[in-house]
Design a protein around this motif. Sequence first.
Motif, PDB file in Angstrom:
ATOM      1  N   LEU A   1      -0.536  13.122   5.912  1.00 19.72           N
ATOM      2  CA  LEU A   1      -1.350  13.091   7.123  1.00 19.72           C
ATOM      3  C   LEU A   1      -1.838  14.509   7.407  1.00 19.72           C
ATOM      4  N   VAL A   2      -3.094  14.748   7.150  1.00 21.89           N
ATOM      5  CA  VAL A   2      -3.657  16.081   7.320  1.00 21.89           C
ATOM      6  C   VAL A   2      -4.339  16.132   8.674  1.00 21.89           C
ATOM      7  N   ARG A   3      -4.012  17.118   9.451  1.00 26.13           N
ATOM      8  CA  ARG A   3      -4.618  17.242  10.771  1.00 26.13           C
ATOM      9  C   ARG A   3      -5.654  18.369  10.742  1.00 26.13           C
ATOM     10  N   CYS A   4      -6.853  18.044  11.196  1.00 29.12           N
ATOM     11  CA  CYS A   4      -7.872  19.080  11.301  1.00 29.12           C
ATOM     12  C   CYS A   4      -8.132  19.328  12.777  1.00 29.12           C
TER      13      CYS A   4
ATOM     14  N   SER B   1      -7.277  22.333  21.336  1.00 28.69           N
ATOM     15  CA  SER B   1      -6.110  21.517  21.633  1.00 28.69           C
ATOM     16  C   SER B   1      -6.222  20.105  21.064  1.00 28.69           C
ATOM     17  N   GLN B   2      -7.445  19.603  20.891  1.00 31.03           N
ATOM     18  CA  GLN B   2      -7.609  18.241  20.386  1.00 31.03           C
ATOM     19  C   GLN B   2      -7.500  18.243  18.865  1.00 31.03           C
ATOM     20  N   GLN B   3      -6.708  17.313  18.326  1.00 33.05           N
ATOM     21  CA  GLN B   3      -6.531  17.249  16.884  1.00 33.05           C
ATOM     22  C   GLN B   3      -6.978  15.885  16.399  1.00 33.05           C
ATOM     23  N   MET B   4      -7.709  15.850  15.299  1.00 33.83           N
ATOM     24  CA  MET B   4      -8.197  14.617  14.714  1.00 33.83           C
ATOM     25  C   MET B   4      -7.433  14.360  13.427  1.00 33.83           C
ATOM     26  N   PRO B   5      -6.539  13.387  13.397  1.00 27.93           N
ATOM     27  CA  PRO B   5      -5.789  13.119  12.169  1.00 27.93           C
ATOM     28  C   PRO B   5      -6.654  12.404  11.140  1.00 27.93           C
ATOM     29  N   LYS B   6      -6.294  12.586   9.879  1.00 29.72           N
ATOM     30  CA  LYS B   6      -6.989  11.915   8.782  1.00 29.72           C
ATOM     31  C   LYS B   6      -5.966  11.501   7.734  1.00 29.72           C
ATOM     32  N   ILE B   7      -6.288  10.457   7.015  1.00 30.14           N
ATOM     33  CA  ILE B   7      -5.493  10.038   5.870  1.00 30.14           C
ATOM     34  C   ILE B   7      -6.426  10.124   4.680  1.00 30.14           C
ATOM     35  N   GLY B   8      -6.158  11.049   3.804  1.00 34.66           N
ATOM     36  CA  GLY B   8      -7.120  11.341   2.748  1.00 34.66           C
ATOM     37  C   GLY B   8      -8.355  11.893   3.427  1.00 34.66           C
ATOM     38  N   LYS B   9      -9.472  11.199   3.274  1.00 35.12           N
ATOM     39  CA  LYS B   9     -10.685  11.584   3.991  1.00 35.12           C
ATOM     40  C   LYS B   9     -11.020  10.579   5.081  1.00 35.12           C
ATOM     41  N   ARG B  10     -10.194   9.541   5.206  1.00 37.75           N
ATOM     42  CA  ARG B  10     -10.479   8.499   6.210  1.00 37.75           C
ATOM     43  C   ARG B  10      -9.954   8.922   7.572  1.00 37.75           C
ATOM     44  N   GLU B  11     -10.749   8.661   8.585  1.00 39.02           N
ATOM     45  CA  GLU B  11     -10.370   9.026   9.943  1.00 39.02           C
ATOM     46  C   GLU B  11      -9.348   8.051  10.506  1.00 39.02           C
ATOM     47  N   VAL B  12      -8.416   8.570  11.296  1.00 42.72           N
ATOM     48  CA  VAL B  12      -7.534   7.729  12.085  1.00 42.72           C
ATOM     49  C   VAL B  12      -8.238   7.558  13.425  1.00 42.72           C
TER      50      VAL B  12
ATOM     51  N   ALA C   1      -6.141   1.036  12.589  1.00 43.61           N
ATOM     52  CA  ALA C   1      -5.954   2.429  12.976  1.00 43.61           C
ATOM     53  C   ALA C   1      -6.852   3.385  12.194  1.00 43.61           C
ATOM     54  N   ILE C   2      -7.215   3.023  10.992  1.00 45.91           N
ATOM     55  CA  ILE C   2      -8.030   3.924  10.171  1.00 45.91           C
ATOM     56  C   ILE C   2      -9.273   3.187   9.702  1.00 45.91           C
ATOM     57  N   ARG C   3     -10.266   3.950   9.326  1.00 40.94           N
ATOM     58  CA  ARG C   3     -11.489   3.340   8.786  1.00 40.94           C
ATOM     59  C   ARG C   3     -11.205   2.821   7.377  1.00 40.94           C
ATOM     60  N   TYR C   4     -11.968   1.817   6.974  1.00 41.15           N
ATOM     61  CA  TYR C   4     -11.724   1.167   5.690  1.00 41.15           C
ATOM     62  C   TYR C   4     -12.112   2.067   4.511  1.00 41.15           C
TER      63      TYR C   4
ATOM     64  N   ALA D   1     -18.252   0.246   6.384  1.00 42.61           N
ATOM     65  CA  ALA D   1     -17.551   1.520   6.204  1.00 42.61           C
ATOM     66  C   ALA D   1     -16.282   1.553   7.056  1.00 42.61           C
ATOM     67  N   SER D   2     -16.304   0.847   8.188  1.00 38.78           N
ATOM     68  CA  SER D   2     -15.139   0.849   9.079  1.00 38.78           C
ATOM     69  C   SER D   2     -14.222  -0.344   8.853  1.00 38.78           C
ATOM     70  N   PHE D   3     -14.780  -1.485   8.419  1.00 40.10           N
ATOM     71  CA  PHE D   3     -13.994  -2.708   8.280  1.00 40.10           C
ATOM     72  C   PHE D   3     -14.234  -3.327   6.911  1.00 40.10           C
ATOM     73  N   CYS D   4     -13.202  -3.920   6.353  1.00 37.42           N
ATOM     74  CA  CYS D   4     -13.317  -4.566   5.044  1.00 37.42           C
ATOM     75  C   CYS D   4     -13.982  -5.932   5.162  1.00 37.42           C
ATOM     76  N   GLN D   5     -13.555  -6.706   6.151  1.00 33.73           N
ATOM     77  CA  GLN D   5     -14.050  -8.074   6.297  1.00 33.73           C
ATOM     78  C   GLN D   5     -14.466  -8.332   7.741  1.00 33.73           C
ATOM     79  N   THR D   6     -15.348  -9.326   7.897  1.00 34.06           N
ATOM     80  CA  THR D   6     -15.689  -9.783   9.238  1.00 34.06           C
ATOM     81  C   THR D   6     -14.628 -10.781   9.682  1.00 34.06           C
ATOM     82  N   PHE D   7     -14.663 -11.147  10.970  1.00 30.61           N
ATOM     83  CA  PHE D   7     -13.694 -12.124  11.463  1.00 30.61           C
ATOM     84  C   PHE D   7     -13.813 -13.436  10.706  1.00 30.61           C
TER      85      PHE D   7
END
Length: 177
Positions: free
Chosen positions: A18-21, A26-37, A58-61, A93-99
């Motif tokens: 979990l890399v935090r940029c 004071s505000q931190q945006m976490p990421k997993i790989g390059k995907r945003e949390v 929680a994260i983008r697809y 880009a954000s979701f794999c599947q629709t409902f």
Amino acid sequence: MMSRHFLNVAKESMAKTLVRCSSSGSQQMPKIGKREVVGYGWSGEPVYYDRVDYPMPAIRYKEPTPEILALRAKEKGDWKKLSIDEKKALYRASFCQTFSEFKHPTGEWKGCIGWTLVATSIAMLFCLWMNIFVYDEMPASFSEENQKAQLKRMLDLEMNPVHGLASKWDYENKRWK
């Protein structure tokens, strides 16, 4: 004890990935790989999973590509200027599947029924094998003529004359009451 150790090791390895940029102090945006949390996540874990009861993962697809980054910059403006294909690309880009896609039946029940029938047929073959090769033949007392002779003997001895078979037999007329 051992499970706590493995849990701690897993948490430490998760924390390393979990890399935090820092964006504005004071505000931190976490990421997993390059995907945003982008949210809290199911059970507080930053994982992606399509669920009806928890529709916002929680994260983008997908990890952002230059095309997606350009679309994200364009989406900050007027949405009426976005084409349908661009809106769909942003969604994918954000979701794999629709409902409707992840609520659609998968046909998994067919496999369940198939394996149940396979297990049932194996059990029946095992029972058949047991009857042929393991069990002896039925005793002679199970034949119909022996059972009739046993019933006649029970009536002749007047067994259970109050509530049993003898109570239902008429001894004077030699027939059932």
